[in-house]
Design a protein around this motif. Structure first.
Motif, short mmCIF file in Angstrom:
data_model
loop_
_atom_site.label_atom_id
_atom_site.label_comp_id
_atom_site.label_asym_id
_atom_site.label_seq_id
_atom_site.Cartn_x
_atom_site.Cartn_y
_atom_site.Cartn_z
N GLU A 75 26.58 -24.44 29.92
CA GLU A 75 27.16 -23.49 30.87
C GLU A 75 26.21 -22.35 31.18
OE1 GLU A 75 31.03 -22.34 29.51
OE2 GLU A 75 31.88 -24.32 29.93
N ARG A 76 25.44 -21.93 30.20
CA ARG A 76 24.53 -20.81 30.43
C ARG A 76 23.19 -21.24 31.01
NH1 ARG A 76 24.95 -17.45 24.82
NH2 ARG A 76 26.92 -16.40 25.20
N GLY A 77 22.95 -22.56 31.04
CA GLY A 77 21.68 -23.04 31.59
C GLY A 77 20.55 -23.01 30.58
N THR A 78 20.86 -22.64 29.32
CA THR A 78 19.80 -22.59 28.32
C THR A 78 19.43 -23.99 27.85
OG1 THR A 78 21.54 -22.14 26.74
CG2 THR A 78 20.21 -20.28 27.46
N MET A 79 20.34 -24.96 28.07
CA MET A 79 20.04 -26.32 27.63
C MET A 79 18.83 -26.87 28.35
SD MET A 79 20.71 -28.55 25.52
CE MET A 79 22.33 -28.32 24.83
N GLU A 80 18.73 -26.54 29.64
CA GLU A 80 17.61 -27.02 30.43
C GLU A 80 16.30 -26.46 29.86
OE1 GLU A 80 18.13 -26.47 34.64
OE2 GLU A 80 15.97 -26.40 34.87
N GLN A 81 16.34 -25.18 29.49
CA GLN A 81 15.16 -24.55 28.93
C GLN A 81 14.79 -25.20 27.59
OE1 GLN A 81 13.76 -22.00 30.91
NE2 GLN A 81 12.01 -22.50 29.63
N LEU A 82 15.82 -25.45 26.77
CA LEU A 82 15.58 -26.12 25.48
C LEU A 82 14.97 -27.49 25.70
CD1 LEU A 82 18.59 -25.76 23.03
CD2 LEU A 82 16.31 -24.80 22.84
N ALA A 83 15.53 -28.20 26.69
CA ALA A 83 15.08 -29.57 26.94
C ALA A 83 13.63 -29.61 27.37
CB ALA A 83 15.97 -30.22 28.00
N ALA A 84 13.15 -28.51 27.95
CA ALA A 84 11.76 -28.47 28.40
C ALA A 84 10.80 -28.16 27.25
CB ALA A 84 11.60 -27.44 29.50
N THR A 85 11.34 -27.78 26.08
CA THR A 85 10.48 -27.53 24.92
C THR A 85 10.34 -28.83 24.13
OG1 THR A 85 12.18 -27.01 23.29
CG2 THR A 85 11.52 -25.23 24.77
N PRO A 86 9.42 -28.87 23.18
CA PRO A 86 9.24 -30.12 22.42
C PRO A 86 10.34 -30.36 21.38
CG PRO A 86 7.27 -28.70 22.30
CD PRO A 86 8.37 -27.88 22.85
N VAL A 87 11.39 -29.57 21.36
CA VAL A 87 12.42 -29.74 20.34
C VAL A 87 13.11 -31.11 20.52
CG1 VAL A 87 14.37 -28.67 21.57
CG2 VAL A 87 14.25 -28.51 19.08
N LEU A 92 27.47 -37.57 13.42
CA LEU A 92 26.15 -37.02 13.76
C LEU A 92 25.38 -37.97 14.66
CD1 LEU A 92 25.11 -35.37 10.41
CD2 LEU A 92 25.93 -34.30 12.51
N GLY A 93 25.54 -39.27 14.40
CA GLY A 93 24.86 -40.27 15.24
C GLY A 93 25.34 -40.18 16.68
N LEU A 94 26.67 -40.12 16.85
CA LEU A 94 27.24 -40.01 18.19
C LEU A 94 26.79 -38.73 18.87
CD1 LEU A 94 30.95 -41.20 17.91
CD2 LEU A 94 29.12 -42.17 19.30
N ALA A 95 26.83 -37.62 18.10
CA ALA A 95 26.44 -36.33 18.66
C ALA A 95 25.01 -36.40 19.18
CB ALA A 95 26.58 -35.24 17.62
N THR A 96 24.12 -36.95 18.37
CA THR A 96 22.72 -37.01 18.76
C THR A 96 22.53 -37.96 19.94
OG1 THR A 96 22.22 -36.74 16.44
CG2 THR A 96 20.38 -37.31 17.86
N HIS A 97 23.31 -39.04 19.92
CA HIS A 97 23.16 -40.05 20.97
C HIS A 97 23.67 -39.55 22.32
CE1 HIS A 97 22.85 -43.98 22.74
NE2 HIS A 97 24.08 -43.85 23.20
N VAL A 98 24.87 -38.98 22.30
CA VAL A 98 25.51 -38.57 23.56
C VAL A 98 24.82 -37.36 24.16
CG1 VAL A 98 27.58 -37.48 24.49
CG2 VAL A 98 27.77 -39.53 23.13
N PHE A 99 24.28 -36.51 23.29
CA PHE A 99 23.63 -35.31 23.77
C PHE A 99 22.30 -35.69 24.41
CE2 PHE A 99 20.55 -32.05 21.97
CZ PHE A 99 20.48 -31.38 23.16
N ARG A 100 22.34 -35.89 25.68
CA ARG A 100 21.15 -36.30 26.42
C ARG A 100 20.35 -35.07 26.81
NH1 ARG A 100 19.58 -40.15 25.62
NH2 ARG A 100 20.74 -42.05 25.34
N LYS A 101 19.11 -35.09 26.43
CA LYS A 101 18.28 -33.97 26.84
C LYS A 101 17.90 -34.07 28.31
CE LYS A 101 14.87 -33.45 24.00
NZ LYS A 101 13.76 -32.66 23.47
N GLU A 102 17.94 -35.31 28.80
CA GLU A 102 17.56 -35.47 30.20
C GLU A 102 18.66 -34.90 31.09
OE1 GLU A 102 15.88 -39.28 31.93
OE2 GLU A 102 17.82 -39.11 32.88
#
Lengths: 315, 373
Positions: free
Chosen positions: B205-217, B361-371
């Motif tokens: 919602e805050r748009g910080t996810m996009e910024q995170l996704a652009a980092t190597p995390v 945790l597997g589902l969380a990691t899987h569903v959470f698409r950085k793209e």
């Protein structure tokens, strides 16, 4: 051609969303150390292209190399090599200036004395020393923008991607921001920046003009202006919106657009055109207080190029 | 993808700071667990006492009064009224002023002393089946004891067959001792999912996810980094509710603290993972909170064995309870608190909770698409 000379190489890059082609077979190279501007109206495909080049979005087809890495297969290498600042300069509003810097430093693996050095550099550059312990939600937009730029540069990337970095910021802060960008380029950073503010495009060394997902021109701003061969009349008139209506469809008039508080009228011939414009205005009961031939602005260039290709503007 | 402790640390530190500055999360983390414990701890009880009854004494002798006194002395019944007629008593029952009518027939004393045996009637309000059943059991016991004592000569006849019941783990059958450990499990399922439901949705919602996704995390670093601070808070919450349960409700704690901590850790991994999964899937804080509430609250309360015995559920529901992580944690907390059982008994629960942790945790990691498509 090496990545040293061309840190960004794009070949026939395409992205579709269903039937909609957001970016349509775009190819270009960005030269090392230049400010490369990506110009076009909203929806032209600028953000989609940037997202593909920063590893945030998978291209449907085509190829892109950033800092020598493939944007599809080497996303992590690409992300390490670039700085990215999104449209919303996404800082964490509930973190302080320092905490934001330290977060991004941690995510980019900047630690120890290097972190100390970079923290100082960012606070100097953004002039946020006094605000360093304030949460960013309390900061004016222009300050946030400078901090976001600093965070994107925390790991000293050779290439910086800025997606509409100045949207919503006042002209003074915008001007100052462009001075910072200029400083980065002088320091050797390649800057890839998108904007829909035509006047900002003048700061760029080269400009890529995007419309409807296609690249319609790529050149230095000056060279682009020289491409416009038709004369442009700048007209001052009391009731500009009515004048736009009155001039539509007048023979010899190619295009009419509001330009600030005046009108820009593209005509086939300067002399015949001014007569036609004067009589059309008189016919509508309007008078031009001032009318003269002017140098085309980048907006005129844009409109002219779109018209030359028989296309229409988005939006 | 490799796990980088620097990036993980940066994420966890950031999450911790945000959590500390968010009043809503602080209330969820530190106020709500205790509030729920007190609220449910006092509200839910199956112990029935002071059941109001109306007495219709048609005998009016010392013997009949002694019987009524025995009811009152037990502590389970109170006499709300002495009615002259059955009709009058019925009105009290209909108006729900009382839960039962105790009728002593005329000739009660005579029948009793003659050895013919006397019959008294207890009419119960079956619209509250639970209380009625319990009242009936209490009344049976009171009458049996009183009858034995009232026999002429006070000689107790030895019954040919006698059951000697004895209850372990909770000898006084205090329902609160059963409620509190289960309650801790239920509270933690709700709190855990609610806490993390906000985290990823807030970044979107805050748009910080996009910024995170652009980092190597890496995705897993984001998920684990968000999980760590909440894991600490979850452990803290369990410690606080356990101590509060013992101090306020006198719940006995017979098991191993270390085992409870280890089991809590397993449970929290799954429960927090579920919250992150919901958050990543819906990307909206409001929606994620609502889904987390529905997905945890009702199943945890109704299907975990906290309120209703799983063994007596219909087959379909019973099968469904295996899908509720709270079910295992309720068994664990009750086992450790009341029975003091150890790992040799609770390993199947541990295994199931481990399964849920991996799944969550597997589902969380899987569903959470950085793209960002």
């Amino acid at each position: 051609m090496t990545e040293m000379e061309h840190p960004v190489v794009v070949r026939e890059l395409t992205r579709r969303f269903g039937d909609f082609v957001a970016v349509d077979s775009v190819s270009f190279d960005v030269r090392s150390g230049e400010i490369f501007g990506f110009l076009g109206p909203n929806g032209a495909g600028k953000t989609t292209t940037i997202k593909m080049l920063t590893g945030l979005l998978t291209p449907t087809s085509g190829e892109g190399r950033v800092a020598g890495f493939d944007v599809l297969r080497e996303r992590n290498e690409v992300k390490r090599a670039i700085g990215y600042m999104s449209q919303r300069f996404s800082l964490y509003p509930d973190l302080t200036v320092l905490e934001n810097i330290e977060l991004y430093a941690g995510l980019y693996g900047v630690t120890g004395t290097r972190l100390d050095r970079r923290r100082t550099w960012i606070l100097d550059m953004s002039e946020l020393w006094d605000a360093r312990n304030r949460t960013t939600e309390q900061l004016p937009l222009g300050w946030k923008q400078r901090l976001a730029l600093g965070c994107a540069m925390v790991h000293e990337p050779p290439i910086l991607f800025l997606d509409e970095p100045t949207s919503g910021v006042d002209p003074v802060a915008r001007r100052r921001f462009w001075d910072l960008i200029d400083g980065m380029a002088v320091g050797g950073t390649t800057v890839f920046v998108s904007t829909h503010y035509m006047e900002e495009a003048e700061y760029c060394h080269r400009l890529a003009l995007m419309n409807r997902g296609r690249l319609i021109a790529l050149d230095a701003p000056r060279a682009l202006r020289e491409r416009v061969v038709e004369p442009i009349l700048e007209i001052r008139c009391a009731d500009a919106p009515r004048a736009v209506e009155a001039l539509g469809g007048v023979p010899g008039v190619l295009d009419v657009a509001m330009f600030g508080r005046s009108l820009h009228v593209t005509v086939v011939d300067a002399v015949a055109g001014s007569d036609a414009v004067s009589s059309a205005l008189a016919g509508a009961g309007l008078t031009a207080t001032d009318m003269r031939v002017v140098e085309p602005s980048l907006e005129d260039v844009f409109v002219s190029l779109v018209r030359a290709q028989g296309g229409a503007l988005v939006g | 993808m490799s796990l980088d402790s620097g990036r993980l640390g940066a994420m966890a530190r950031k999450e911790w700071i945000q959590l500390r500055r968010d009043p809503r999360s602080m209330i969820l983390a530190f106020v709500l667990p205790l509030f729920l414990l007190l609220f449910f701890g006092y509200a839910i009880t199956w112990d029935v006492d002071d059941i109001p009854i109306v007495v219709v004494d048609r005998d009016r002798t010392a013997a009949s009064r002694s019987l009524v006194d025995a009811f009152v002395a037990s502590g389970y019944f109170t006499v709300a009224e002495h009615a002259e007629t059955g009709r009058q008593a019925e009105e009290d029952l209909v108006a729900a002023r009382v839960k039962g009518i105790l009728t002593v027939p005329p000739e009660y004393a005579t029948d009793l002393s003659s050895g013919r045996g006397a019959v008294v009637q207890l009419l119960l309000d079956g619209s509250d089946a639970n209380t009625a059943t319990i009242a009936q059991n209490y009344a049976d016991a009171i009458v049996a004891r009183h009858g034995a004592r009232a026999l002429p000569g006070n000689r107790a006849r030895a019954a040919p067959l006698r059951l000697e019941p004895r209850t372990w783990y909770n000898p006084n059958l205090e329902s609160r001792h059963m409620i509190v450990p289960g309650l801790i499990a239920v509270i933690m399922s709700i709190i855990a999912a609610m806490l993390t439901a906000l985290t990823i949705a807030r970044e979107w919602e805050r748009g910080t996810m996009e910024q995170l996704a652009a980092t190597p995390v890496a995705r897993v670093e984001v998920v684990l980094g968000k999980l760590l601070p909440y894991l600490l808070i979850g452990l803290f919450d369990v410690a606080v509710t356990v101590v509060a349960g013992m101090a306020i409700f006198g719940t006995p704690f017979n098991g191993s603290v270390v085992l409870l901590a280890a089991m809590t850790l397993l449970f929290l991994l799954g429960a927090l993972g579920l919250g992150i999964f919901i958050s990543a899937a819906v990307k909206s804080q409001v929606l994620a909170t609502q889904i987390a509430m529905i997905a945890t609250y009702l199943p945890a309360v109704l299907l975990s064995g906290f309120l209703f015995d799983i063994a007596s559920m219909p087959f379909v529901l019973r099968t469904f309870t295996y899908l509720i992580p709270a079910r295992y944690f309720v068994t664990v907390t009750r086992g450790i608190f009341l029975k003091g059982v150890g790992a040799p008994v609770l390993w199947p629960e541990a295994l199931f909770m481990l399964g849920y942790a991996v799944l969550g945790l597997g589902l969380a990691t899987h569903v959470f698409r950085k793209e960002l498509a």
